[in-house]
Write a protein that holds these residues in place. Sequence first.
Motif, mmCIF file in Angstrom:
data_model
loop_
_atom_site.group_PDB
_atom_site.id
_atom_site.type_symbol
_atom_site.label_atom_id
_atom_site.label_comp_id
_atom_site.label_asym_id
_atom_site.label_seq_id
_atom_site.Cartn_x
_atom_site.Cartn_y
_atom_site.Cartn_z
ATOM 1 N N VAL A 172 1.226 -0.569 0.329
ATOM 2 C CA VAL A 172 0.287 0.413 0.241
ATOM 3 C C VAL A 172 0.897 1.481 -0.231
ATOM 4 O O VAL A 172 1.933 0.829 0.941
ATOM 5 C CB VAL A 172 -0.875 0.091 0.928
ATOM 6 N N MET A 173 1.021 2.435 -0.879
ATOM 7 C CA MET A 173 1.059 3.520 -0.797
ATOM 8 C C MET A 173 0.891 4.504 -0.320
ATOM 9 O O MET A 173 -1.045 4.232 -1.215
ATOM 10 C CB MET A 173 1.292 4.007 -2.441
ATOM 11 N N MET A 174 0.917 5.732 0.082
ATOM 12 C CA MET A 174 0.575 6.683 0.829
ATOM 13 C C MET A 174 1.200 7.962 0.216
ATOM 14 O O MET A 174 1.943 7.875 0.696
ATOM 15 C CB MET A 174 -0.026 6.680 2.299
ATOM 16 N N ARG A 175 0.159 8.885 0.115
ATOM 17 C CA ARG A 175 0.659 10.057 -0.020
ATOM 18 C C ARG A 175 -0.204 10.979 0.840
ATOM 19 O O ARG A 175 -2.154 10.975 0.540
ATOM 20 C CB ARG A 175 1.102 10.477 -0.914
ATOM 21 N N VAL A 176 -0.256 12.374 0.503
ATOM 22 C CA VAL A 176 -1.107 13.585 1.626
ATOM 23 C C VAL A 176 -1.384 14.684 0.589
ATOM 24 O O VAL A 176 0.254 14.988 0.021
ATOM 25 C CB VAL A 176 -0.276 14.083 2.801
ATOM 26 N N VAL A 177 -2.017 14.669 0.577
ATOM 27 C CA VAL A 177 -2.512 16.328 -0.939
ATOM 28 C C VAL A 177 -3.223 17.548 0.527
ATOM 29 O O VAL A 177 -4.136 17.514 1.005
ATOM 30 C CB VAL A 177 -3.136 16.348 -1.932
ATOM 31 N N ASN A 178 -2.600 18.307 -0.133
ATOM 32 C CA ASN A 178 -2.569 19.662 0.874
ATOM 33 C C ASN A 178 -3.472 21.427 -0.088
ATOM 34 O O ASN A 178 -4.177 21.172 -1.328
ATOM 35 C CB ASN A 178 -1.431 20.799 1.185
ATOM 36 N N LEU A 179 -5.687 20.363 -0.176
ATOM 37 C CA LEU A 179 -6.770 20.975 -0.758
ATOM 38 C C LEU A 179 -6.870 22.147 -0.328
ATOM 39 O O LEU A 179 -7.813 22.482 -1.176
ATOM 40 C CB LEU A 179 -7.756 20.240 -1.029
ATOM 41 N N ARG A 180 -6.045 22.435 1.195
ATOM 42 C CA ARG A 180 -7.242 23.773 1.482
ATOM 43 C C ARG A 180 -6.088 25.006 0.834
ATOM 44 O O ARG A 180 -6.668 25.983 0.454
ATOM 45 C CB ARG A 180 -6.174 24.005 3.251
ATOM 46 N N ASP A 181 -5.128 24.773 -0.010
ATOM 47 C CA ASP A 181 -4.372 25.389 -0.523
ATOM 48 C C ASP A 181 -5.391 25.655 -1.823
ATOM 49 O O ASP A 181 -5.044 27.291 -2.624
ATOM 50 C CB ASP A 181 -3.207 25.536 -0.713
ATOM 51 N N VAL A 182 -5.234 25.161 -2.621
ATOM 52 C CA VAL A 182 -5.939 24.819 -3.635
ATOM 53 C C VAL A 182 -7.157 25.634 -3.686
ATOM 54 O O VAL A 182 -7.048 26.722 -4.339
ATOM 55 C CB VAL A 182 -6.220 23.224 -4.227
ATOM 56 N N LEU A 183 -8.011 25.813 -2.606
ATOM 57 C CA LEU A 183 -9.305 26.382 -2.305
ATOM 58 C C LEU A 183 -8.936 27.634 -2.523
ATOM 59 O O LEU A 183 -9.949 28.800 -2.280
ATOM 60 C CB LEU A 183 -10.038 25.185 -1.176
ATOM 61 N N ARG A 184 -7.339 28.305 -1.772
ATOM 62 C CA ARG A 184 -7.943 29.236 -1.496
ATOM 63 C C ARG A 184 -6.990 30.360 -2.308
ATOM 64 O O ARG A 184 -6.432 31.471 -2.532
ATOM 65 C CB ARG A 184 -6.610 30.095 0.078
ATOM 66 N N GLY A 185 -6.096 29.238 -3.867
ATOM 67 C CA GLY A 185 -6.104 30.086 -5.285
ATOM 68 C C GLY A 185 -4.670 30.023 -5.104
ATOM 69 O O GLY A 185 -4.009 30.374 -5.397
ATOM 70 N N ASP A 186 -4.311 29.280 -3.540
ATOM 71 C CA ASP A 186 -2.791 29.521 -3.296
ATOM 72 C C ASP A 186 -1.829 28.759 -3.731
ATOM 73 O O ASP A 186 -0.253 28.324 -3.676
ATOM 74 C CB ASP A 186 -2.327 29.731 -2.043
ATOM 75 N N GLY A 187 -2.326 27.236 -4.000
ATOM 76 C CA GLY A 187 -1.814 25.925 -4.276
ATOM 77 C C GLY A 187 -1.953 25.229 -5.968
ATOM 78 O O GLY A 187 -2.770 25.727 -6.617
ATOM 79 N N SER A 188 -1.458 24.846 -6.833
ATOM 80 C CA SER A 188 -1.387 24.618 -8.072
ATOM 81 C C SER A 188 -2.188 22.521 -7.871
ATOM 82 O O SER A 188 -2.810 22.433 -9.071
ATOM 83 C CB SER A 188 -0.102 24.353 -8.693
ATOM 84 N N GLY A 189 -2.765 22.671 -6.823
ATOM 85 C CA GLY A 189 -3.696 21.225 -6.756
ATOM 86 C C GLY A 189 -2.742 20.052 -7.193
ATOM 87 O O GLY A 189 -1.783 19.764 -6.662
ATOM 88 N N ASP A 190 -3.067 18.927 -7.057
ATOM 89 C CA ASP A 190 -2.759 17.279 -6.855
ATOM 90 C C ASP A 190 -2.728 17.385 -8.732
ATOM 91 O O ASP A 190 -3.484 17.220 -9.902
ATOM 92 C CB ASP A 190 -4.283 16.483 -6.559
ATOM 93 N N PRO A 191 -0.770 17.347 -8.769
ATOM 94 C CA PRO A 191 -0.355 16.926 -9.351
ATOM 95 C C PRO A 191 -0.417 15.517 -10.480
ATOM 96 O O PRO A 191 -0.824 15.454 -11.447
ATOM 97 C CB PRO A 191 1.007 16.871 -9.660
ATOM 98 N N ILE A 192 -1.014 14.219 -9.815
ATOM 99 C CA ILE A 192 -0.804 13.163 -10.053
ATOM 100 C C ILE A 192 -2.484 12.846 -10.704
ATOM 101 O O ILE A 192 -3.303 12.807 -9.656
ATOM 102 C CB ILE A 192 -0.688 12.160 -9.009
ATOM 103 N N PRO A 193 -3.503 12.416 -11.543
ATOM 104 C CA PRO A 193 -4.423 11.796 -11.182
ATOM 105 C C PRO A 193 -5.083 10.437 -10.652
ATOM 106 O O PRO A 193 -3.863 10.014 -11.152
ATOM 107 C CB PRO A 193 -5.070 11.597 -13.273
ATOM 108 N N LEU A 194 -5.892 10.327 -9.993
ATOM 109 C CA LEU A 194 -6.624 9.671 -9.242
ATOM 110 C C LEU A 194 -6.890 8.005 -10.479
ATOM 111 O O LEU A 194 -7.110 8.872 -12.054
ATOM 112 C CB LEU A 194 -7.509 9.856 -8.553
ATOM 113 N N ARG A 195 -6.619 6.644 -9.566
ATOM 114 C CA ARG A 195 -6.723 5.671 -10.709
ATOM 115 C C ARG A 195 -7.453 5.003 -10.248
ATOM 116 O O ARG A 195 -7.940 5.165 -8.520
ATOM 117 C CB ARG A 195 -5.800 4.814 -10.759
#
Length: 239
Positions: A172-195
């Motif tokens: 099992v692989m695990m990673r954490v993404v910061n969607l708070r900054d994305v919603l604030r317009g401060d982030g570029s989002g999750d670079p990897i699409p879901l599967r």
Amino acid sequence: MKRSGIVLGCVFLAACGTSQPDRYQQVSSWNAVSYQDWRDDDPGFLLAPGDSIEVTVHTATELNRTATIGPDGRVNLPLAGPVMVAGRTDAEAANAVADAYIAMLRDPIVEVNVDSYGPQNIIIGGQVNSPGLYEMPTRIGALEAVMLAGGFQDDAARGEVVILRRARNGGVMMRVVNLRDVLRGDGSGDPIPLRRHDIIFVPRTTISEVTLWVEQYVYGILPLDQAFSYAIANAINNN
């Protein structure tokens, strides 16, 4: 567009390297649960139950078939019987079919094409308004997945959204993404699409909550990829 794999007797696969984009947090362990390092360079599409494939045996065309992968991950082929193809690329599946025919055919040349895809299901849980099993309508990221599940609840930890994915070796692989900054317009989002078969978990406070959530809820809703449920169980119970 169909994807295809073709082999002449056998197929050779190159070893994959490891890539770690710096736009998300790499997590190897949490709360005594061990996870493998995230790899986003694995094949983007692996066969799964529900997919329909065209099997072409160029050296014995009477064996050509279109078959649907069963819940056990196998397809039933004439003379060869059940052949495991789930969890493999189309080229790897062609190799498996060639191996099954090699005892009865001389130098079998086998090609596998994806005829149609089964459901592209993901699991979304935690602090979202409508947790559950969802079919992805197209290529989406973690934020779009949360929107599918009705959006964040008020107490969601938007900066620590967890994504779990089955690795090629069954771990099992695990990673954490910061969607708070994305919603604030401060982030570029999750670079990897879901599967398909990915699990998206939105905690209330920290990512340490994911262990309890997996233990309580995931086991009962993961027959869609039973091997993955076993891998999660091993990660939790053996560490």
